[in-house]
Design a protein around this motif. Structure first.
Motif, PDB file in Angstrom:
ATOM      1  N   LEU A  30      12.044   4.547   6.632  1.00 32.82           N
ATOM      2  CA  LEU A  30      13.497   4.709   6.547  1.00 32.82           C
ATOM      3  C   LEU A  30      13.850   6.187   6.626  1.00 32.82           C
ATOM      4  O   LEU A  30      13.294   7.002   5.890  1.00 32.82           O
ATOM      5  CB  LEU A  30      14.014   4.124   5.232  1.00 32.82           C
ATOM      6  CG  LEU A  30      13.529   2.701   4.911  1.00 32.82           C
ATOM      7  CD1 LEU A  30      13.978   2.275   3.527  1.00 32.82           C
ATOM      8  CD2 LEU A  30      13.973   1.727   5.976  1.00 32.82           C
ATOM      9  N   THR A  31      14.779   6.525   7.518  1.00 35.82           N
ATOM     10  CA  THR A  31      15.213   7.906   7.686  1.00 35.82           C
ATOM     11  C   THR A  31      16.726   7.956   7.588  1.00 35.82           C
ATOM     12  O   THR A  31      17.424   7.269   8.341  1.00 35.82           O
ATOM     13  CB  THR A  31      14.759   8.450   9.064  1.00 35.82           C
ATOM     14  OG1 THR A  31      13.355   8.254   9.204  1.00 35.82           O
ATOM     15  CG2 THR A  31      15.095   9.922   9.201  1.00 35.82           C
ATOM     16  N   ARG A  32      17.199   8.777   6.649  1.00 34.35           N
ATOM     17  CA  ARG A  32      18.652   8.915   6.463  1.00 34.35           C
ATOM     18  C   ARG A  32      19.288   9.498   7.725  1.00 34.35           C
ATOM     19  O   ARG A  32      18.776  10.443   8.307  1.00 34.35           O
ATOM     20  CB  ARG A  32      18.950   9.807   5.263  1.00 34.35           C
ATOM     21  CG  ARG A  32      20.430   9.867   4.898  1.00 34.35           C
ATOM     22  CD  ARG A  32      20.683  10.648   3.624  1.00 34.35           C
ATOM     23  NE  ARG A  32      19.884  10.206   2.491  1.00 34.35           N
ATOM     24  CZ  ARG A  32      20.177   9.167   1.713  1.00 34.35           C
ATOM     25  NH1 ARG A  32      21.257   8.447   1.955  1.00 34.35           N
ATOM     26  NH2 ARG A  32      19.394   8.839   0.698  1.00 34.35           N
ATOM     27  N   GLN A  33      20.392   8.913   8.141  1.00 38.10           N
ATOM     28  CA  GLN A  33      21.178   9.386   9.281  1.00 38.10           C
ATOM     29  C   GLN A  33      22.592   9.678   8.784  1.00 38.10           C
ATOM     30  O   GLN A  33      22.976   9.236   7.702  1.00 38.10           O
ATOM     31  CB  GLN A  33      21.238   8.306  10.379  1.00 38.10           C
ATOM     32  CG  GLN A  33      19.888   7.841  10.884  1.00 38.10           C
ATOM     33  CD  GLN A  33      19.152   8.904  11.664  1.00 38.10           C
ATOM     34  OE1 GLN A  33      19.640   9.398  12.659  1.00 38.10           O
ATOM     35  NE2 GLN A  33      17.978   9.282  11.190  1.00 38.10           N
ATOM     36  N   ALA A  34      23.378  10.365   9.569  1.00 38.58           N
ATOM     37  CA  ALA A  34      24.754  10.689   9.177  1.00 38.58           C
ATOM     38  C   ALA A  34      25.561   9.428   8.899  1.00 38.58           C
ATOM     39  O   ALA A  34      26.440   9.433   8.034  1.00 38.58           O
ATOM     40  CB  ALA A  34      25.427  11.529  10.264  1.00 38.58           C
ATOM     41  N   ILE A  72       0.814  -1.218   0.000  1.00 34.37           N
ATOM     42  CA  ILE A  72       0.000   0.000   0.000  1.00 34.37           C
ATOM     43  C   ILE A  72       0.851   1.273   0.000  1.00 34.37           C
ATOM     44  O   ILE A  72       0.306   2.357  -0.165  1.00 34.37           O
ATOM     45  CB  ILE A  72      -1.005   0.004   1.172  1.00 34.37           C
ATOM     46  CG1 ILE A  72      -0.307  -0.125   2.526  1.00 34.37           C
ATOM     47  CG2 ILE A  72      -2.044  -1.083   0.983  1.00 34.37           C
ATOM     48  CD1 ILE A  72      -1.228   0.010   3.719  1.00 34.37           C
ATOM     49  N   ALA A  73       2.153   1.142   0.166  1.00 34.16           N
ATOM     50  CA  ALA A  73       3.060   2.288   0.057  1.00 34.16           C
ATOM     51  C   ALA A  73       4.441   1.780  -0.309  1.00 34.16           C
ATOM     52  O   ALA A  73       4.945   0.839   0.303  1.00 34.16           O
ATOM     53  CB  ALA A  73       3.125   3.076   1.364  1.00 34.16           C
ATOM     54  N   ALA A  74       5.026   2.398  -1.310  1.00 37.67           N
ATOM     55  CA  ALA A  74       6.385   2.056  -1.729  1.00 37.67           C
ATOM     56  C   ALA A  74       7.039   3.329  -2.256  1.00 37.67           C
ATOM     57  O   ALA A  74       7.002   3.611  -3.442  1.00 37.67           O
ATOM     58  CB  ALA A  74       6.366   0.959  -2.786  1.00 37.67           C
ATOM     59  N   GLU A  75       7.579   4.103  -1.335  1.00 36.52           N
ATOM     60  CA  GLU A  75       8.274   5.342  -1.688  1.00 36.52           C
ATOM     61  C   GLU A  75       9.764   5.078  -1.523  1.00 36.52           C
ATOM     62  O   GLU A  75      10.241   4.938  -0.386  1.00 36.52           O
ATOM     63  CB  GLU A  75       7.821   6.480  -0.781  1.00 36.52           C
ATOM     64  CG  GLU A  75       6.339   6.787  -0.899  1.00 36.52           C
ATOM     65  CD  GLU A  75       5.865   7.786   0.137  1.00 36.52           C
ATOM     66  OE1 GLU A  75       6.670   8.642   0.563  1.00 36.52           O
ATOM     67  OE2 GLU A  75       4.690   7.693   0.519  1.00 36.52           O
ATOM     68  N   PRO A  76      10.502   4.969  -2.631  1.00 34.59           N
ATOM     69  CA  PRO A  76      11.913   4.598  -2.560  1.00 34.59           C
ATOM     70  C   PRO A  76      12.688   5.381  -1.506  1.00 34.59           C
ATOM     71  O   PRO A  76      12.575   6.597  -1.403  1.00 34.59           O
ATOM     72  CB  PRO A  76      12.419   4.897  -3.974  1.00 34.59           C
ATOM     73  CG  PRO A  76      11.207   4.669  -4.826  1.00 34.59           C
ATOM     74  CD  PRO A  76      10.063   5.198  -4.001  1.00 34.59           C
ATOM     75  N   ALA A  77      13.447   4.619  -0.716  1.00 33.59           N
ATOM     76  CA  ALA A  77      14.327   5.134   0.336  1.00 33.59           C
ATOM     77  C   ALA A  77      13.577   5.829   1.463  1.00 33.59           C
ATOM     78  O   ALA A  77      14.190   6.467   2.305  1.00 33.59           O
ATOM     79  CB  ALA A  77      15.394   6.059  -0.237  1.00 33.59           C
TER      80      ALA A  77
END
Length: 159
Positions: free
Chosen positions: A107-111, A78-83
């Motif tokens: 998914l959340t980008r971290q340092a 129901i949701a597929a937003e890359p990265a």
């Protein structure tokens, strides 16, 4: 015997009677984690030990999952937003007592990589809700082990 579950949307993630949320940081990039979740569905058993079979259906719009112990799921993505996010709703299962179930991987980008957050949102009978709350620590351990193993797998394939 498989039963149809109540079809719910993404808003159910915030309103479900039972919500379990787990998070862990990994060194892999959000793009790599997303590919493993959404594009390499057949690879799930290699890193998520509870999963014995995973396959994409309907050209990637659905999934067929089998777990240790014989639980089976037919799911709709129901949701597929890359990265960013990958979520699926269980449409049919042989698991007793469940009425609605969605899983979301955010998914959340971290340092130093990616924060992976897994939300397990469900509704079911009183016995199901009680058993789920009792099983929270086991689900958390399964998540941590799976994400750790996934991170190792992703690191070794890109080394």
């Amino acid at each position: 015997m498989a039963r149809r579950l109540r079809p719910v949307g993404l808003d159910f993630i915030d309103t479900a009677p039972v919500r379990l949320v787990f998070a862990r940081e990994v060194t892999a990039s959000p793009e790599a984690v997303f590919r493993a979740l959404a594009e390499d569905v057949a690879g799930w058993p290699e890193w998520f030990s509870a999963v014995t079979l995973a396959r994409s259906t309907e050209g990637g719009a659905g999934r067929q999952i089998r777990l240790k112990g014989g639980t089976r799921f037919q799911e709709t993505v129901i949701a597929a937003e890359p990265a960013e996010v990958y979520a699926y709703r269980v449409d049919e299962t042989n698991a007793p007592g469940v009425r609605a179930l969605i899983e979301e991987w955010r998914l959340t980008r971290q340092a130093t990589g990616t924060r992976v957050q897994w939300t397990w949102a469900a509704d079911g009978t009183a016995a199901f809700r009680f058993a789920t709350k009792l099983g929270r620590s086991g689900l958390g351990r399964a998540f941590r082990d799976a994400v750790t193993k996934l991170d190792r797998r992703l690191s070794s394939t890109h080394a």
